[in-house]
Design a protein around this motif. Sequence first.
Motif, mmCIF file in Angstrom:
data_model
loop_
_atom_site.group_PDB
_atom_site.id
_atom_site.type_symbol
_atom_site.label_atom_id
_atom_site.label_comp_id
_atom_site.label_asym_id
_atom_site.label_seq_id
_atom_site.Cartn_x
_atom_site.Cartn_y
_atom_site.Cartn_z
ATOM 1 N N ALA A 1 11.783 39.631 -31.026
ATOM 2 C CA ALA A 1 11.736 38.726 -32.183
ATOM 3 C C ALA A 1 10.296 38.337 -32.511
ATOM 4 N N PHE A 2 9.487 38.126 -31.484
ATOM 5 C CA PHE A 2 8.088 37.760 -31.689
ATOM 6 C C PHE A 2 7.271 38.942 -32.205
ATOM 7 N N LEU A 3 7.405 40.091 -31.552
ATOM 8 C CA LEU A 3 6.580 41.246 -31.908
ATOM 9 C C LEU A 3 6.901 41.770 -33.299
ATOM 10 N N GLU A 4 8.173 41.723 -33.688
ATOM 11 C CA GLU A 4 8.549 42.164 -35.027
ATOM 12 C C GLU A 4 7.801 41.387 -36.106
ATOM 13 N N CYS A 5 7.522 40.115 -35.820
ATOM 14 C CA CYS A 5 6.858 39.257 -36.809
ATOM 15 C C CYS A 5 5.348 39.370 -36.783
ATOM 16 N N PHE A 6 4.773 39.627 -35.598
ATOM 17 C CA PHE A 6 3.327 39.441 -35.475
ATOM 18 C C PHE A 6 2.523 40.688 -35.114
ATOM 19 N N LEU A 7 3.181 41.803 -34.882
ATOM 20 C CA LEU A 7 2.417 43.047 -34.752
ATOM 21 C C LEU A 7 2.089 43.568 -36.147
ATOM 22 N N PRO A 8 1.009 44.326 -36.303
ATOM 23 C CA PRO A 8 0.678 44.901 -37.610
ATOM 24 C C PRO A 8 1.817 45.793 -38.122
ATOM 25 N N GLU A 9 2.077 45.722 -39.426
ATOM 26 C CA GLU A 9 3.173 46.494 -40.016
ATOM 27 C C GLU A 9 3.024 47.986 -39.753
ATOM 28 N N LEU B 1 1.948 49.415 -37.236
ATOM 29 C CA LEU B 1 2.381 49.703 -35.866
ATOM 30 C C LEU B 1 3.889 49.527 -35.725
ATOM 31 N N VAL B 2 4.417 48.471 -36.341
ATOM 32 C CA VAL B 2 5.844 48.157 -36.240
ATOM 33 C C VAL B 2 6.714 49.326 -36.685
ATOM 34 N N LYS B 3 6.297 50.017 -37.722
ATOM 35 C CA LYS B 3 7.130 51.095 -38.267
ATOM 36 C C LYS B 3 7.305 52.268 -37.291
ATOM 37 N N HIS B 4 6.464 52.338 -36.270
ATOM 38 C CA HIS B 4 6.554 53.435 -35.294
ATOM 39 C C HIS B 4 7.360 53.059 -34.048
ATOM 40 N N ILE B 5 7.659 51.762 -33.881
ATOM 41 C CA ILE B 5 8.238 51.297 -32.612
ATOM 42 C C ILE B 5 9.753 51.146 -32.704
ATOM 43 N N ASN B 6 10.424 51.655 -31.711
ATOM 44 C CA ASN B 6 11.870 51.462 -31.568
ATOM 45 C C ASN B 6 12.077 50.228 -30.686
ATOM 46 N N PHE B 7 12.239 49.078 -31.327
ATOM 47 C CA PHE B 7 12.300 47.819 -30.575
ATOM 48 C C PHE B 7 13.550 47.715 -29.705
ATOM 49 N N GLU B 8 14.588 48.453 -30.048
ATOM 50 C CA GLU B 8 15.798 48.417 -29.217
ATOM 51 C C GLU B 8 15.538 48.960 -27.817
ATOM 52 N N SER B 9 14.465 49.714 -27.682
ATOM 53 C CA SER B 9 14.149 50.321 -26.379
ATOM 54 C C SER B 9 13.254 49.429 -25.519
ATOM 55 N N LEU B 10 12.814 48.295 -26.048
ATOM 56 C CA LEU B 10 11.820 47.488 -25.324
ATOM 57 C C LEU B 10 12.351 47.034 -23.965
ATOM 58 N N THR B 11 11.512 47.210 -22.977
ATOM 59 C CA THR B 11 11.825 46.788 -21.607
ATOM 60 C C THR B 11 10.714 45.874 -21.108
ATOM 61 N N VAL B 12 11.099 44.744 -20.551
ATOM 62 C CA VAL B 12 10.133 43.877 -19.876
ATOM 63 C C VAL B 12 10.010 44.392 -18.459
ATOM 64 N N LEU B 13 8.822 44.831 -18.081
ATOM 65 C CA LEU B 13 8.648 45.427 -16.763
ATOM 66 C C LEU B 13 8.513 44.330 -15.716
ATOM 67 N N LYS B 14 9.620 44.051 -15.058
ATOM 68 C CA LYS B 14 9.657 42.989 -14.042
ATOM 69 C C LYS B 14 8.921 43.420 -12.779
ATOM 70 N N GLU B 15 9.045 44.712 -12.454
ATOM 71 C CA GLU B 15 8.392 45.183 -11.247
ATOM 72 C C GLU B 15 6.883 45.193 -11.449
ATOM 73 N N THR B 16 6.141 45.274 -10.353
ATOM 74 C CA THR B 16 4.693 45.294 -10.438
ATOM 75 C C THR B 16 4.246 46.579 -11.105
ATOM 76 N N TYR B 17 3.645 46.446 -12.271
ATOM 77 C CA TYR B 17 3.232 47.616 -13.042
ATOM 78 C C TYR B 17 1.839 48.065 -12.661
ATOM 79 N N ILE B 18 1.099 47.166 -12.014
ATOM 80 C CA ILE B 18 -0.267 47.471 -11.654
ATOM 81 C C ILE B 18 -0.440 47.268 -10.158
#
Length: 305
Positions: free
Chosen positions: A25-33, A35-52
């Motif tokens: 909901a946040f990114l749809e509003c505040f990322l540049p348009e 960029l938004v048109k290329h992103i499949n937001f339904e696929s978004l995953t919050v990486l809970k595990e240590t990514y780094i």
Amino acid sequence: MAKRYHNIHDTFVRESFSDAERVVAFLECFLPEKLVKHINFESLTVLKETYINETLKEHFSDLVFEVSLKSDNSVKTDVVLLFEHKSSPDRNVLFQVGYYMFAHWTKCLTEKKEPKPIIPIIYYQGKKNWKFGNLSDLFKNYPEEIRNYMPTLNPIFIDLKTISKDQLMEMRNNLMRAAILAQQWRINPTKLKEDFERIFRLLPIEDTKMNFLEMIVVYTLNVSGITEAQLGETIKSIPEPLKEKIMTTYTMLIEKGIQKGKLEEKNEVIVSLFDEGFETAKIAKIVKLSEEKVVAILKDKEKLK
């Protein structure tokens, strides 16, 4: 450089962006348009595990999201969104972001994994104005011919205080809308009090994400310093179930503050008795605590080694 989340603002930001629906909901509003048109937001995953790795973990909030791109082919193409939160201007943030990006890509190569594009997002919620520049600006004392060889980093910069009410109204998640509104006015408690009713009216009466709803209430009450009379006046037109929850939370915070005050008072008595020459066993008996606890308090107060 190290970043620790010891205060309520940092904790609240992390929790706000820990849920995929709220993040989308946040990114749809505040990322540049563009960029938004290329992103499949339904696929978004919050990486809970240590990514780094552990070294990098000392330097970053580790708010990382992974999304797929919209594509006509069957190959899944992912990009990484690195979300870095700042509460005050930080001239070194591009060093931090660059360090993360290149270290992570190096890690991928070491593990024989295909590196993915990383899009850094700087989320700024501070009071001071921040004129966000580029990496070469940090080398102003050098000739332009030298500065031209500095790498180009182009993070997305989102300044919380510049978000308009119209933009907030476009957000399709009420919990996230309330959370952003509360964060927006945490730098102005007077304005926050004025917007209390608006924030609380955004909260659903019943919601499966009850823990976060309660966190919004706790955060808003904490940063505003509102009195019980002011709160009662503010929420009088709010539906009863939610009004009861708000007042219950307010009472809980007051009681917690009283208990904290009592504990601090008891600690002062312990130090005073120790300074008067009382032994720790005798002090423990007087204040009705274990001797181990008394010793720990005195060590904390640097009265014992």
